[in-house]
Write a protein that holds these residues in place. Sequence first.
Motif, PDB file in Angstrom:
ATOM      1  N   SER A  79     -66.161  13.028 -37.357  1.00 53.93           N
ATOM      2  CA  SER A  79     -67.392  13.545 -37.972  1.00 53.93           C
ATOM      3  C   SER A  79     -67.297  13.982 -39.540  1.00 53.93           C
ATOM      4  CB  SER A  79     -67.881  14.716 -37.250  1.00 53.93           C
ATOM      5  OG  SER A  79     -66.725  16.080 -37.460  1.00 53.93           O
TER       6      SER A  79
ATOM      7  N   LYS B 289     -72.236  11.896 -27.002  1.00 55.73           N
ATOM      8  CA  LYS B 289     -71.603  10.595 -26.797  1.00 55.73           C
ATOM      9  C   LYS B 289     -72.690   9.461 -27.483  1.00 55.73           C
ATOM     10  CE  LYS B 289     -74.233   9.852 -22.450  1.00 55.73           C
ATOM     11  NZ  LYS B 289     -74.137  10.040 -20.950  1.00 55.73           N
TER      12      LYS B 289
ATOM     13  N   ARG C  24     -65.833  12.448 -27.871  1.00 57.92           N
ATOM     14  CA  ARG C  24     -67.080  11.881 -27.621  1.00 57.92           C
ATOM     15  C   ARG C  24     -67.490  12.059 -26.187  1.00 57.92           C
ATOM     16  NH1 ARG C  24     -66.815  13.405 -31.855  1.00 57.92           N
ATOM     17  NH2 ARG C  24     -67.029  12.205 -33.959  1.00 57.92           N
TER      18      ARG C  24
ATOM     19  N   LYS D 248     -73.003   9.472 -30.723  1.00 54.88           N
ATOM     20  CA  LYS D 248     -72.664   9.851 -32.384  1.00 54.88           C
ATOM     21  C   LYS D 248     -71.740   8.563 -32.650  1.00 54.88           C
ATOM     22  CE  LYS D 248     -70.487  12.623 -35.867  1.00 54.88           C
ATOM     23  NZ  LYS D 248     -71.559  12.607 -36.753  1.00 54.88           N
TER      24      LYS D 248
ATOM     25  N   SER E  69     -66.864   8.599 -36.651  1.00 52.32           N
ATOM     26  CA  SER E  69     -65.577   9.153 -36.157  1.00 52.32           C
ATOM     27  C   SER E  69     -64.376   9.332 -37.167  1.00 52.32           C
ATOM     28  CB  SER E  69     -65.120   8.735 -34.566  1.00 52.32           C
ATOM     29  OG  SER E  69     -64.185   9.290 -34.381  1.00 52.32           O
TER      30      SER E  69
ATOM     31  N   TYR F  56     -65.663  17.818 -31.289  1.00 55.26           N
ATOM     32  CA  TYR F  56     -66.326  17.385 -30.081  1.00 55.26           C
ATOM     33  C   TYR F  56     -67.869  17.068 -30.577  1.00 55.26           C
ATOM     34  CZ  TYR F  56     -62.494  19.570 -27.475  1.00 55.26           C
ATOM     35  OH  TYR F  56     -61.235  19.903 -27.417  1.00 55.26           O
ATOM     36  N   HIS F  57     -68.355  15.813 -29.942  1.00 55.76           N
ATOM     37  CA  HIS F  57     -69.697  15.603 -30.336  1.00 55.76           C
ATOM     38  C   HIS F  57     -70.234  14.734 -28.936  1.00 55.76           C
ATOM     39  CE1 HIS F  57     -69.137  16.455 -34.578  1.00 55.76           C
ATOM     40  NE2 HIS F  57     -70.525  16.646 -34.439  1.00 55.76           N
TER      41      HIS F  57
ATOM     42  N   SER G  92     -60.776  13.616 -32.724  1.00 53.38           N
ATOM     43  CA  SER G  92     -62.413  13.416 -32.143  1.00 53.38           C
ATOM     44  C   SER G  92     -62.544  13.039 -30.667  1.00 53.38           C
ATOM     45  CB  SER G  92     -63.003  12.320 -33.014  1.00 53.38           C
ATOM     46  OG  SER G  92     -62.666  12.507 -34.442  1.00 53.38           O
TER      47      SER G  92
END
Length: 248
Positions: free
Chosen positions: A147, A140, A187, A142, A145, A137-138, A185
Amino acid sequence: MKTVIVGYGSMGHEIEAVLLGRGHEVICRVDPAGNGDARELSTEILKEAEGVIEFALPGGILDNIRVYSEASVPVVIGTTGWDKLRPQAAEIVRQYGSALLWGNNFSLGANLFFDLVSRAAALINGIEEYDIMVNEYHHKRKKDSPSGTALTIAEKILQNLDRKKSIQTETLNRAIRDDELHVGSVRGGAIPGIHQVTLDSEADSIEIIHTARNRKGFALGAVRGVEWLSGKTGFFSVDDFIRDILPS
Ligand SMILES: NC(=O)C1=CN([C@@H]2O[C@H](COP(=O)(O)OP(=O)(O)OC[C@H]3O[C@@H](n4cnc5c(N)ncnc54)[C@H](OP(=O)(O)O)[C@@H]3O)[C@@H](O)[C@H]2O)C=CC1
Ligand SMILES: O=C(O)C1=N[C@H](C(=O)O)C[C@H](O)C1
């Protein structure tokens, strides 16, 4: 140490604070958005530099590496999303006899986590009941994908678990095969980074999770990395650096 920061976004600012806190000087910030002192990297900018830290975007990364190498300035690269270009980067560094340290995650905790994941994957090598999967999870903003950290985790799992042969990252409109490792992934929001490895069987589930609380750990690792790199030549990964600084 006289340093140059390449990529003056969230990480560039965080790195500047750590550099100054550890007694280093920042002589130039390079960022195409115009937030820094220069929009473009050049050998001229690196004339006085003793170290560079780059946390930017991967477009043109081989050109950047050529400039660092030509100027013979040791560089730490935290930029993610250029895994496939690694062999070409290593060749440039070898040609010039320069020094480069790269890592998809410079925090000490994430590197300890990589070790735990490698051991977990090796443990279930002979235990067919357990499957394994990865999720991250990262924030928004980023752009890449999965990561870089998730790709490093996947690589460690593939190295240690014979029955996983490849990774799958896209939406699957079919059942996952037993020899595929699924990497998901997500975001959204402001999450600095959560990486989750799940070992799952009919009976139970085991989770190993690394949660970054902020960006300080990444920045401290990168600054310690450039200090470590000073005086060396070669193409190093964060594994080499961490192995060297941890007590044996
Ligand atoms: N290895 C690690 O430990 C970590 C790695 N990262 C990675 O670091 C990178 C940056 O993250 P973050 O700071 O959050 O991102 P930001 O988007 O906040 O900042 C990136 C900055 O770099 C600039 N930039 C883009 N291309 C270049 C270039 N060729 N030369 C110089 N500057 C450039 C961008 O400008 P513009 O907006 O104009 O494109 C932007 O200002 C990402 O790849 C991320 O995945 C992040 C955290 C930890
Ligand atoms: O872009 C980020 O923020 C991060 N990027 C790195 C990655 O791609 O793994 C490291 C960390 O997870 C934060």
